[in-house]
Design a protein around this motif. Structure first.
Motif, PDB file in Angstrom:
ATOM      1  N   THR A   1      -3.809 -11.234   2.276  1.00  0.00           N
ATOM      2  CA  THR A   1      -4.609 -10.015   2.162  1.00  0.00           C
ATOM      3  C   THR A   1      -3.737  -8.763   2.149  1.00  0.00           C
ATOM      4  OG1 THR A   1      -4.920 -10.000   4.582  1.00  0.00           O
ATOM      5  CG2 THR A   1      -6.626 -11.044   3.261  1.00  0.00           C
ATOM      6  N   HIS A   2      -2.423  -8.970   2.034  1.00  0.00           N
ATOM      7  CA  HIS A   2      -1.497  -7.835   1.976  1.00  0.00           C
ATOM      8  C   HIS A   2      -1.779  -6.994   0.741  1.00  0.00           C
ATOM      9  CE1 HIS A   2       2.305  -5.631   1.434  1.00  0.00           C
ATOM     10  NE2 HIS A   2       2.510  -5.865   2.721  1.00  0.00           N
ATOM     11  N   PHE A   3      -1.646  -5.673   0.886  1.00  0.00           N
ATOM     12  CA  PHE A   3      -1.822  -4.798  -0.274  1.00  0.00           C
ATOM     13  C   PHE A   3      -0.655  -3.822  -0.357  1.00  0.00           C
ATOM     14  CE2 PHE A   3      -3.337  -1.275  -2.778  1.00  0.00           C
ATOM     15  CZ  PHE A   3      -4.001  -1.923  -3.819  1.00  0.00           C
ATOM     16  N   PRO A   4      -0.003  -3.711  -1.558  1.00  0.00           N
ATOM     17  CA  PRO A   4      -0.305  -4.476  -2.764  1.00  0.00           C
ATOM     18  C   PRO A   4      -0.001  -5.959  -2.560  1.00  0.00           C
ATOM     19  CG  PRO A   4       1.728  -3.255  -3.037  1.00  0.00           C
ATOM     20  CD  PRO A   4       1.133  -2.784  -1.752  1.00  0.00           C
ATOM     21  N   PRO A   5      -0.653  -6.833  -3.356  1.00  0.00           N
ATOM     22  CA  PRO A   5      -0.498  -8.277  -3.166  1.00  0.00           C
ATOM     23  C   PRO A   5       0.963  -8.724  -3.257  1.00  0.00           C
ATOM     24  CG  PRO A   5      -2.320  -7.799  -4.648  1.00  0.00           C
ATOM     25  CD  PRO A   5      -1.601  -6.508  -4.436  1.00  0.00           C
ATOM     26  N   LEU A   6       1.323  -9.689  -2.414  1.00  0.00           N
ATOM     27  CA  LEU A   6       2.667 -10.264  -2.429  1.00  0.00           C
ATOM     28  C   LEU A   6       2.725 -11.421  -3.414  1.00  0.00           C
ATOM     29  CD1 LEU A   6       3.230 -10.431   1.440  1.00  0.00           C
ATOM     30  CD2 LEU A   6       4.114  -8.679  -0.110  1.00  0.00           C
ATOM     31  N   ASP A   7       3.886 -11.620  -4.029  1.00  0.00           N
ATOM     32  CA  ASP A   7       4.029 -12.782  -4.901  1.00  0.00           C
ATOM     33  C   ASP A   7       4.202 -14.035  -4.045  1.00  0.00           C
ATOM     34  OD1 ASP A   7       7.057 -13.404  -4.609  1.00  0.00           O
ATOM     35  OD2 ASP A   7       7.025 -11.264  -5.084  1.00  0.00           O
ATOM     36  N   ASP A   8       4.001 -15.195  -4.664  1.00  0.00           N
ATOM     37  CA  ASP A   8       4.008 -16.461  -3.923  1.00  0.00           C
ATOM     38  C   ASP A   8       5.323 -16.709  -3.193  1.00  0.00           C
ATOM     39  OD1 ASP A   8       1.467 -16.872  -4.853  1.00  0.00           O
ATOM     40  OD2 ASP A   8       2.036 -18.307  -6.412  1.00  0.00           O
ATOM     41  N   GLU A   9       6.437 -16.372  -3.835  1.00  0.00           N
ATOM     42  CA  GLU A   9       7.742 -16.628  -3.223  1.00  0.00           C
ATOM     43  C   GLU A   9       7.928 -15.792  -1.965  1.00  0.00           C
ATOM     44  OE1 GLU A   9      12.462 -16.933  -4.540  1.00  0.00           O
ATOM     45  OE2 GLU A   9      10.999 -16.061  -5.918  1.00  0.00           O
ATOM     46  N   THR A  10       7.469 -14.545  -2.008  1.00  0.00           N
ATOM     47  CA  THR A  10       7.579 -13.669  -0.836  1.00  0.00           C
ATOM     48  C   THR A  10       6.699 -14.188   0.296  1.00  0.00           C
ATOM     49  OG1 THR A  10       8.070 -11.733  -2.188  1.00  0.00           O
ATOM     50  CG2 THR A  10       7.259 -11.325   0.038  1.00  0.00           C
TER      51      THR A  10
ATOM     52  N   MET B   1       7.000   1.710  -4.926  1.00  0.00           N
ATOM     53  CA  MET B   1       7.835   0.675  -4.314  1.00  0.00           C
ATOM     54  C   MET B   1       7.111   0.089  -3.106  1.00  0.00           C
ATOM     55  SD  MET B   1      10.696  -0.933  -4.494  1.00  0.00           S
ATOM     56  CE  MET B   1      11.572   0.109  -5.659  1.00  0.00           C
ATOM     57  N   ALA B   2       7.190  -1.201  -2.940  1.00  0.00           N
ATOM     58  CA  ALA B   2       6.504  -1.846  -1.836  1.00  0.00           C
ATOM     59  C   ALA B   2       7.056  -1.367  -0.502  1.00  0.00           C
ATOM     60  CB  ALA B   2       6.646  -3.366  -1.940  1.00  0.00           C
ATOM     61  N   ALA B   3       6.131  -1.037   0.410  1.00  0.00           N
ATOM     62  CA  ALA B   3       6.541  -0.576   1.720  1.00  0.00           C
ATOM     63  C   ALA B   3       7.207  -1.699   2.491  1.00  0.00           C
ATOM     64  CB  ALA B   3       5.327  -0.066   2.495  1.00  0.00           C
ATOM     65  N   GLY B   4       8.227  -1.366   3.283  1.00  0.00           N
ATOM     66  CA  GLY B   4       8.863  -2.346   4.139  1.00  0.00           C
ATOM     67  C   GLY B   4      10.048  -3.060   3.519  1.00  0.00           C
ATOM     68  N   GLU B   5      10.317  -2.852   2.236  1.00  0.00           N
ATOM     69  CA  GLU B   5      11.474  -3.481   1.620  1.00  0.00           C
ATOM     70  C   GLU B   5      12.720  -2.632   1.897  1.00  0.00           C
ATOM     71  OE1 GLU B   5      11.292  -6.351   0.378  1.00  0.00           O
ATOM     72  OE2 GLU B   5       9.130  -6.576   0.152  1.00  0.00           O
TER      73      GLU B   5
END
Length: 274
Positions: free
Chosen positions: A126-135, A1-5
């Motif tokens: 450069t966020h990892f894992p990569p963010l989608d365009d909408e985010t 799961m993406a960190a910070g959500e």
């Protein structure tokens, strides 16, 4: 799961991803077929079905059509809109908006309140894992909106930025020069102070970034952020320790005028030869 959500966002991801999988299996559509229809990698689709990534509109639309869901899967997008701020930063953003004094020390990045749009995009891309365009667009809008605080002249903003941050080119040469020029321009405001810290040996500046806030009730808070978590606290002993670190850093930093000249020289070095 993406960190910070947030926990709610993670639950929404899992639910919508699970619904995609249920509809797909009932319609006897393979995950590979869904991946080919969307143009996504097989593992990327799997991550979204398992709730490890936020299901995209493209995936919802393709799954809805292939599985004959008649809009039921696409409707889930309403609950998947990206959050403007990381979950662990939401409380800080609220206090930041209400604070009358903000004092920031940043040895790693240009402070968010001072970033240009191109710098923000470079950091987000450069966020990892990569963010989608909408985010990315939502996070960009959130950070840009915060910068209006600088226009409130009854609030005081004090920034100390390590010289290594200023020398570290983020994005193109022109984008970096624009960022340096923005620092000079913002620093001219009567309620904004920008100082440069040149590293020289060991000291509290090596302990990491922090922000000190003073509320309208003169309550003091401190915020420290890491790669995947952050802490906002008001305990007097901890606040005192950070305030002492800040005072020591200020004594070592260049004056505002010296800092403006330092940043200006760096910007000039980026100018193409005539």
């Amino acid at each position: 799961m993406a960190a910070g959500e947030s926990q709610q966002a993670q639950q929404n991801w899992r639910y919508c991803g699970g619904q995609i999988k249920l509809w797909r299996e009932e319609a006897q559509v393979t995950r590979l077929a869904l991946a080919k229809e969307t143009g996504y990698d097989y593992e990327y689709v799997k991550s979204m079905e398992c709730g490890r990534r936020r299901p995209t509109m493209r995936l919802l639309q393709a799954a809805d059509q292939l599985c004959g869901a008649r809009g039921k899967l696409v409707a889930g997008h309403e609950f998947l809109k990206p959050e403007r701020y990381l979950s662990y930063a939401e409380d800080y953003v609220q206090y930041e908006a209400e604070a009358v004094v903000l004092s920031s020390y940043q040895p790693l990045l240009i402070p968010g309140l001072l970033q240009t749009e191109q710098t923000i995009r470079a950091y987000l891309n450069t966020h990892f894992p990569p963010l989608d365009d909408e985010t990315i667009e939502e996070r960009l809008a959130g950070r840009m909106a915060r910068q209006s605080l600088l226009e409130q002249r009854t609030k005081a903003f004090n920034f100390v930025i390590a010289d290594l941050v200023l020398r570290n080119r983020v994005g193109s040469v022109e984008a970096h020069r624009e960022q340096l020029c923005r620092l000079i321009e913002v620093g001219k405001a009567r309620n904004v102070t920008i100082q440069v810290l040149t590293f020289a040996g060991a000291g509290p500046e090596l302990d990491g970034p922090f922000v000190l806030l003073e509320t309208t009730e003169h309550e003091a808070l401190a915020y420290e952020e890491g790669q995947a978590s952050a802490t906002l606290y008001a305990e007097p002993d901890r606040i005192s320790a950070v305030a002492q670190r800040h005072a020591t850093i200020l004594r070592k930093a260049l004056s505002p005028d010296e800092s403006a000249r330092f940043i200006g020289k760096l910007a000039e070095e980026l100018c193409p030869p005539s």
